[in-house]
Design a protein around this motif. Structure first.
Motif, PDB file in Angstrom:
ATOM      1  N   THR A  79       0.877  -1.156   0.000  1.00  0.00           N
ATOM      2  CA  THR A  79       0.000   0.000   0.000  1.00  0.00           C
ATOM      3  C   THR A  79       0.921   1.215   0.000  1.00  0.00           C
ATOM      4  O   THR A  79       1.729   1.373   0.920  1.00  0.00           O
ATOM      5  N   VAL A  80       0.825   2.016  -1.047  1.00  0.00           N
ATOM      6  CA  VAL A  80       1.672   3.198  -1.197  1.00  0.00           C
ATOM      7  C   VAL A  80       0.788   4.430  -1.034  1.00  0.00           C
ATOM      8  O   VAL A  80      -0.279   4.534  -1.638  1.00  0.00           O
ATOM      9  N   VAL A  81       1.259   5.364  -0.201  1.00  0.00           N
ATOM     10  CA  VAL A  81       0.524   6.593   0.081  1.00  0.00           C
ATOM     11  C   VAL A  81       1.355   7.770  -0.413  1.00  0.00           C
ATOM     12  O   VAL A  81       2.579   7.783  -0.257  1.00  0.00           O
ATOM     13  N   ALA A  82       0.680   8.758  -1.010  1.00  0.00           N
ATOM     14  CA  ALA A  82       1.360   9.966  -1.472  1.00  0.00           C
ATOM     15  C   ALA A  82       0.428  11.157  -1.309  1.00  0.00           C
ATOM     16  O   ALA A  82      -0.777  10.992  -1.109  1.00  0.00           O
ATOM     17  N   GLU A  83       1.007  12.343  -1.416  1.00  0.00           N
ATOM     18  CA  GLU A  83       0.218  13.566  -1.259  1.00  0.00           C
ATOM     19  C   GLU A  83      -0.692  13.843  -2.444  1.00  0.00           C
ATOM     20  O   GLU A  83      -1.709  14.518  -2.299  1.00  0.00           O
ATOM     21  N   ASN A  84      -0.300  13.342  -3.627  1.00  0.00           N
ATOM     22  CA  ASN A  84      -1.132  13.616  -4.801  1.00  0.00           C
ATOM     23  C   ASN A  84      -0.939  12.555  -5.876  1.00  0.00           C
ATOM     24  O   ASN A  84      -0.030  11.728  -5.790  1.00  0.00           O
ATOM     25  N   GLU A  85      -1.784  12.629  -6.869  1.00  0.00           N
ATOM     26  CA  GLU A  85      -1.779  11.648  -7.962  1.00  0.00           C
ATOM     27  C   GLU A  85      -0.510  11.726  -8.798  1.00  0.00           C
ATOM     28  O   GLU A  85      -0.027  10.713  -9.298  1.00  0.00           O
ATOM     29  N   GLU A  86       0.042  12.917  -8.953  1.00  0.00           N
ATOM     30  CA  GLU A  86       1.278  13.101  -9.729  1.00  0.00           C
ATOM     31  C   GLU A  86       2.424  12.269  -9.155  1.00  0.00           C
ATOM     32  O   GLU A  86       3.187  11.629  -9.890  1.00  0.00           O
ATOM     33  N   ILE A  87       2.544  12.259  -7.823  1.00  0.00           N
ATOM     34  CA  ILE A  87       3.588  11.468  -7.162  1.00  0.00           C
ATOM     35  C   ILE A  87       3.384   9.988  -7.460  1.00  0.00           C
ATOM     36  O   ILE A  87       4.331   9.278  -7.808  1.00  0.00           O
ATOM     37  N   ILE A  88       2.151   9.524  -7.352  1.00  0.00           N
ATOM     38  CA  ILE A  88       1.836   8.123  -7.632  1.00  0.00           C
ATOM     39  C   ILE A  88       2.205   7.780  -9.074  1.00  0.00           C
ATOM     40  O   ILE A  88       2.812   6.736  -9.342  1.00  0.00           O
ATOM     41  N   LYS A  89       1.873   8.655 -10.022  1.00  0.00           N
ATOM     42  CA  LYS A  89       2.191   8.407 -11.437  1.00  0.00           C
ATOM     43  C   LYS A  89       3.697   8.285 -11.653  1.00  0.00           C
ATOM     44  O   LYS A  89       4.155   7.415 -12.400  1.00  0.00           O
ATOM     45  N   ASN A  90       4.479   9.162 -11.005  1.00  0.00           N
ATOM     46  CA  ASN A  90       5.942   9.106 -11.140  1.00  0.00           C
ATOM     47  C   ASN A  90       6.504   7.802 -10.558  1.00  0.00           C
ATOM     48  O   ASN A  90       7.402   7.200 -11.136  1.00  0.00           O
ATOM     49  N   ILE A  91       5.963   7.395  -9.424  1.00  0.00           N
ATOM     50  CA  ILE A  91       6.394   6.145  -8.786  1.00  0.00           C
ATOM     51  C   ILE A  91       6.103   4.965  -9.711  1.00  0.00           C
ATOM     52  O   ILE A  91       6.975   4.135  -9.979  1.00  0.00           O
ATOM     53  N   ILE A  92       4.877   4.902 -10.208  1.00  0.00           N
ATOM     54  CA  ILE A  92       4.467   3.805 -11.088  1.00  0.00           C
ATOM     55  C   ILE A  92       5.322   3.765 -12.347  1.00  0.00           C
ATOM     56  O   ILE A  92       5.776   2.696 -12.772  1.00  0.00           O
ATOM     57  N   LYS A  93       5.581   4.924 -12.940  1.00  0.00           N
ATOM     58  CA  LYS A  93       6.378   4.987 -14.175  1.00  0.00           C
ATOM     59  C   LYS A  93       7.749   4.354 -13.960  1.00  0.00           C
ATOM     60  O   LYS A  93       8.178   3.497 -14.743  1.00  0.00           O
ATOM     61  N   GLU A  94       8.444   4.752 -12.885  1.00  0.00           N
ATOM     62  CA  GLU A  94       9.795   4.216 -12.667  1.00  0.00           C
ATOM     63  C   GLU A  94       9.763   2.749 -12.253  1.00  0.00           C
ATOM     64  O   GLU A  94      10.615   1.967 -12.659  1.00  0.00           O
ATOM     65  N   LEU A  95       8.778   2.365 -11.446  1.00  0.00           N
ATOM     66  CA  LEU A  95       8.679   0.954 -11.058  1.00  0.00           C
ATOM     67  C   LEU A  95       8.438   0.065 -12.274  1.00  0.00           C
ATOM     68  O   LEU A  95       8.974  -1.037 -12.360  1.00  0.00           O
ATOM     69  N   LYS A  96       7.641   0.553 -13.232  1.00  0.00           N
ATOM     70  CA  LYS A  96       7.405  -0.203 -14.473  1.00  0.00           C
ATOM     71  C   LYS A  96       8.685  -0.306 -15.290  1.00  0.00           C
ATOM     72  O   LYS A  96       8.988  -1.375 -15.827  1.00  0.00           O
ATOM     73  N   GLU A  97       9.440   0.805 -15.367  1.00  0.00           N
ATOM     74  CA  GLU A  97      10.706   0.788 -16.110  1.00  0.00           C
ATOM     75  C   GLU A  97      11.681  -0.232 -15.528  1.00  0.00           C
ATOM     76  O   GLU A  97      12.465  -0.837 -16.254  1.00  0.00           O
ATOM     77  N   LYS A  98      11.620  -0.435 -14.219  1.00  0.00           N
ATOM     78  CA  LYS A  98      12.523  -1.383 -13.549  1.00  0.00           C
ATOM     79  C   LYS A  98      11.930  -2.801 -13.519  1.00  0.00           C
ATOM     80  O   LYS A  98      12.526  -3.700 -12.956  1.00  0.00           O
ATOM     81  N   ASN A  99      10.760  -2.965 -14.111  1.00  0.00           N
ATOM     82  CA  ASN A  99      10.062  -4.263 -14.174  1.00  0.00           C
ATOM     83  C   ASN A  99       9.755  -4.841 -12.794  1.00  0.00           C
ATOM     84  O   ASN A  99       9.775  -6.053 -12.605  1.00  0.00           O
ATOM     85  N   TYR A 100       9.462  -3.971 -11.825  1.00  0.00           N
ATOM     86  CA  TYR A 100       9.076  -4.434 -10.494  1.00  0.00           C
ATOM     87  C   TYR A 100       7.562  -4.617 -10.388  1.00  0.00           C
ATOM     88  O   TYR A 100       7.092  -5.445  -9.612  1.00  0.00           O
TER      89      TYR A 100
END
Length: 171
Positions: free
Chosen positions: A146-167
């Motif tokens: 469960t990942v918590v962030a202040e806004n949707e933009e932060i979540i999008k950035n997290i998801i983008k990099e996690l996908k790039e790393k194939n996690y």
């Protein structure tokens, strides 16, 4: 101090503190056993108090004005845990927990509350000190956070990099 006063003291202490309070330290301070503290925490939770037990101690959930929560599915090796957590934290995310689905026990959840790089360092240090196996070994690397962030933009950035790393496990 009777049990009601003790529970009120614990609740107030957790509300005002930023850092977690270890159960054995509370017990020493209050002159009771750790088991009494565990019972007091259980009673406070039953009363609706949002107390979380983390590896660092007890904390009380502070209500935040605007937060975004996402449960994300991951699959990777044990050696990637630190990088996975750092990827989430560097964008301002908080890793609340780790969840695995066990064939016998069902859902197993471990509260993490990892907010900083220091928290990650301590978590990895404890894994090594205790020679502990992370929960993801029970499921061949598959787990949820469960990942918590202040806004949707932060979540999008997290998801983008996690996908790039194939996690992340893709849809």
């Amino acid at each position: 101090m009777d049990s009601k006063e003790r529970r009120k003291y614990i609740e107030e202490l957790l509300k005002k503190n930023i850092n977690p309070e270890k159960g054995h330290e509370l017990a020493e301070r209050l002159g009771v056993t750790r088991q009494i503290i565990v019972k007091d925490i259980a009673i406070l939770r039953a009363e609706g108090k949002k107390i979380i037990a983390t590896p660092e101690g007890y904390i009380i959930s502070k209500e935040q004005k605007s937060i975004v929560k996402r449960v994300m599915a991951f699959s990777h090796k044990t050696g990637d845990i630190e990088d996975e957590l750092k990827t989430i934290i560097k964008f301002g995310g908080i890793v609340e927990d780790v969840i695995v689905e066990h064939s016998l026990y069902g859902e197993i959840r471990g509260m993490l509350m990892i907010k900083t790089f220091y928290d990650i360092e301590n978590f990895i240090k404890r894994i090594n000190e205790y020679k502990a196996e992370p929960l993801l070994i029970l499921t061949g690397g598959v787990h949820l956070h469960t990942v918590v962030a202040e806004n949707e933009e932060i979540i999008k950035n997290i998801i983008k990099e996690l996908k790039e790393k194939n996690y992340l496990i893709s849809d």
